[in-house]
Write a protein that holds these residues in place. Structure first.
Motif, PDB file in Angstrom:
ATOM      1  N   ARG A 196      36.384  76.916-185.523  1.00  0.00           N
ATOM      2  CA  ARG A 196      36.415  75.449-185.365  1.00  0.00           C
ATOM      3  C   ARG A 196      36.110  75.050-183.933  1.00  0.00           C
ATOM      4  NH1 ARG A 196      39.068  71.826-183.028  1.00  0.00           N
ATOM      5  NH2 ARG A 196      40.603  73.292-182.188  1.00  0.00           N
TER       6      ARG A 196
ATOM      7  N   GLU B 166      40.367  79.312-186.455  1.00  0.00           N
ATOM      8  CA  GLU B 166      40.567  78.314-185.404  1.00  0.00           C
ATOM      9  C   GLU B 166      39.515  78.470-184.308  1.00  0.00           C
ATOM     10  OE1 GLU B 166      42.182  75.323-182.828  1.00  0.00           O
ATOM     11  OE2 GLU B 166      41.900  75.635-184.977  1.00  0.00           O
TER      12      GLU B 166
ATOM     13  N   GLU C 188      48.630  70.787-185.348  1.00  0.00           N
ATOM     14  CA  GLU C 188      47.886  69.928-186.265  1.00  0.00           C
ATOM     15  C   GLU C 188      48.638  68.621-186.495  1.00  0.00           C
ATOM     16  OE1 GLU C 188      45.529  72.586-189.406  1.00  0.00           O
ATOM     17  OE2 GLU C 188      47.692  72.941-189.471  1.00  0.00           O
TER      18      GLU C 188
ATOM     19  N   LEU D  11      48.606  77.008-183.510  1.00  0.00           N
ATOM     20  CA  LEU D  11      47.774  75.850-183.852  1.00  0.00           C
ATOM     21  C   LEU D  11      48.653  74.608-183.973  1.00  0.00           C
ATOM     22  CD1 LEU D  11      45.065  74.595-184.723  1.00  0.00           C
ATOM     23  CD2 LEU D  11      45.665  75.215-187.086  1.00  0.00           C
TER      24      LEU D  11
END
Length: 566
Positions: A537, A534, A506, A504
């Motif tokens: 999302r 994730e 960010e 991920l």
């Protein structure tokens, strides 16, 4: 395989370490989180030019370091042939240090050029950029793809064609420049004869200029040389107070006292040797001065000769050898002009001969390409069916270029029909962005079957696709990851669910040591639950409900079952 990516002080990244694994490595995150920086950093390390503003604010330098583990023995052999020193554990480290005014590239600690890094990296990794699928709209790309597919069979013939084409174009250019009427030939002949006579009359000798320049320097400083040497002679042998006279007086004084002390005899002997050395020196100096000859006439001759040689250099070359080579070329050119009709006849015959040779080679190459195209078309059609092209027709058309090229005379174009009953048409007339992405993925997958490159990077290969098509693309990516390491940036949960390793990216606002706010991109590996969150999302957007979480778990489970099925 790309084991590790280390980035420091690059754009929004202050420092990041990413440990990639085998199989499918997925990078996801919000738009603008810094995913493009990760792939961009890899591109920069592998030879792409770094943007001027890539350095993080207030940083003195940026560093990118890629660590590869090379498993294929053939790849190791190819790297060694490029001069890469590989450790016993087959590790290759490519790094790029970026400073405001320069960049430094290294491979296993050794500084190398950008072109060398690009050559080395082409063996290790293949990167599919965000917009690379658009290159399929360029017909030249189609020929490159076919030649890459058939490279084992066409490498030798393409080298022969390249050499033959170079010879052919050289003859064509010579023929185009050879069109002269009688008046033009006579004018050139007259000028060449003048130049040849000018060089011949100079009667040049090899290295003559160097000898003359040495004499010129000596003569031009002759007066100073004579003045200084006469001054030395006056000091050492002058009648009034010269070294010789003073030594003579010293010898007289020493001889006067030598009988009073035996130790003085040693001093007397040493002084006698000094006097003898000075007398020898004065004798040789006098001889040298008497032999000096600063003849003004000889100096004038040297100066005139050098001026002549330098004027010829200005016209015909920097050295005497250049002038003599120019003389040979002009002599040959005169012979051509004097036998012009025969020259043109021979030139035309050579052009025909080279054209026939080129035609034969190009036909041979075209035949190999057509044979390979049948296999490639079938493979692409099969791969497109796997990527949810339900009723696709794919063909490759062969036309001939207006003239020969160093790639032969084939003009190739991909043709496609994605709807039943419609004829095949050029890609640029039919394919959408999403379709081009899938076509490029199909081609990449086919090329990877026989390619020894271990790592493939896909930067948003999912452009313009969704739903069932996205699911089929994810399965294709997973199948490809069975034989290659895949690193993929994606916005699609269907592809991300297939990940062997999920990362991920960010972006957040942090404070530095001076309490100043700064924007920072971070990348970290996700465990199962984090990966599910994730995916949720990516599926649900802003509001993530329990149902969305359940959907993410189901997608993860479905992906696992698909992997087992594969």
């Amino acid at each position: 395989m790309l084991q590790n990516l280390h980035v420091k002080n690059l754009a929004l990244i202050d420092e990041a370490d990413v440990e990639f694994g085998e199989g499918l490595n997925i990078l996801s995150g919000e738009t603008g989180a810094g995913k493009s920086i990760i792939i961009g950093s890899i591109n920069i390390a592998l030879g792409e030019k770094a943007p001027k503003d890539i350095l993080r604010k207030n940083a003195e330098f940026a560093l990118i370091e890629l660590t590869f583990e090379v498993k294929n023995p053939n790849t190791v052999k190819r790297l060694k042939s490029l001069g890469v020193e590989i450790s016993e554990d087959n590790i290759v480290v490519i790094s790029k240090k970026i400073k405001p005014n320069r960049t430094i590239g290294r491979v296993n600690g050794e500084t190398v050029s950008t072109s060398k890094i690009q050559e080395i990296s082409s063996i290790l990794i293949d990167i599919h950029g965000q917009h690379e699928h658009q290159s399929l709209l360029n017909r030249k790309k189609h020929l490159l793809i076919l030649d890459e597919f058939a490279k084992k069979n066409i490498c030798d013939i393409k080298e022969k064609i390249s050499e033959a084409f170079s010879n052919y174009r050289k003859l064509i250019n010579e023929r185009e420049n050879a069109n002269m009427n009688v008046e033009e030939r006579n004018r050139e002949l007259s000028f060449l004869e003048f130049e040849i006579n000018e060089i011949e009359s100079a009667d040049l000798k090899e290295n003559e200029d160097e000898e003359l320049e040495e004499k010129f320097r000596f003569f031009s400083n002759g007066k100073k040389i004579l003045e200084k040497l006469n001054s030395v002679r006056e000091i050492t042998n002058g009648e009034l107070g010269g070294v010789a006279e003073l030594l003579d007086k010293a010898m007289y004084d020493v001889q006067f006292v030598v009988n009073y002390d035996d130790k003085i005899q040693n001093l007397s002997n040493e002084l006698s040797e000094i006097e003898s050395l000075v007398n020898d020196f004065n004798y040789e100096l006098s001889n040298y001065i008497s032999e000096l000859d600063f003849d003004e006439a000889q100096f004038y001759e040297i100066d005139s000769r050098l001026n002549l040689i330098n004027s010829l250099k200005a016209k015909y070359g920097r050295t005497i050898n250049d002038i003599l080579e120019s003389y040979e070329e002009k002599t040959e050119r005169i012979q051509v002009l004097q036998e012009y009709d025969e020259y043109i006849k021979n030139l035309d015959e050579n052009i025909k001969k080279e054209r026939d040779n080129l035609e034969t080679l190009c036909n041979e190459l075209s035949s190999i390409r057509k044979k390979a195209s049948v296999k490639l078309v079938e493979k692409i059609k099969s791969a497109l069916l796997d990527l949810n092209f339900l009723d696709v027709k794919f063909e490759m058309s062969f036309n001939r270029t207006k003239d020969y090229t160093n790639e032969g005379f084939d003009d190739i174009e991909f043709l496609i029909s994605t709807n039943p009953g419609e004829p095949v048409r050029p890609l640029q007339d039919v394919a959408s962005g999403g379709e081009l992405s899938r076509i490029m993925l199909a081609i990449k997958a086919i090329m990877a079957e026989d390619d020894e490159i271990e790592t493939l990077i896909f930067d948003e290969i999912d452009t313009g696709i969704s739903g069932r098509t996205a699911q089929m693309v994810s399965e294709k990516m997973d199948l490809l990851s069975q034989s290659h390491q895949i690193i993929c940036i994606t916005h699609l949960p269907q592809i991300a669910a297939m990940a062997n390793q999920h990362f991920l990216i960010e972006k957040s606002i942090e404070k530095d040591s001076k309490k100043n706010e700064m924007t920072v991109s971070r990348i970290h590996s996700l465990d199962y639950d984090q990966s599910v969150n994730e995916l949720a999302r990516m599926i649900g957007g802003v509001e993530i409900t329990e149902k969305v979480i359940d959907s993410a778990r189901e997608m993860k489970s479905l992906a696992k079952s698909k992997k087992i099925g594969l």
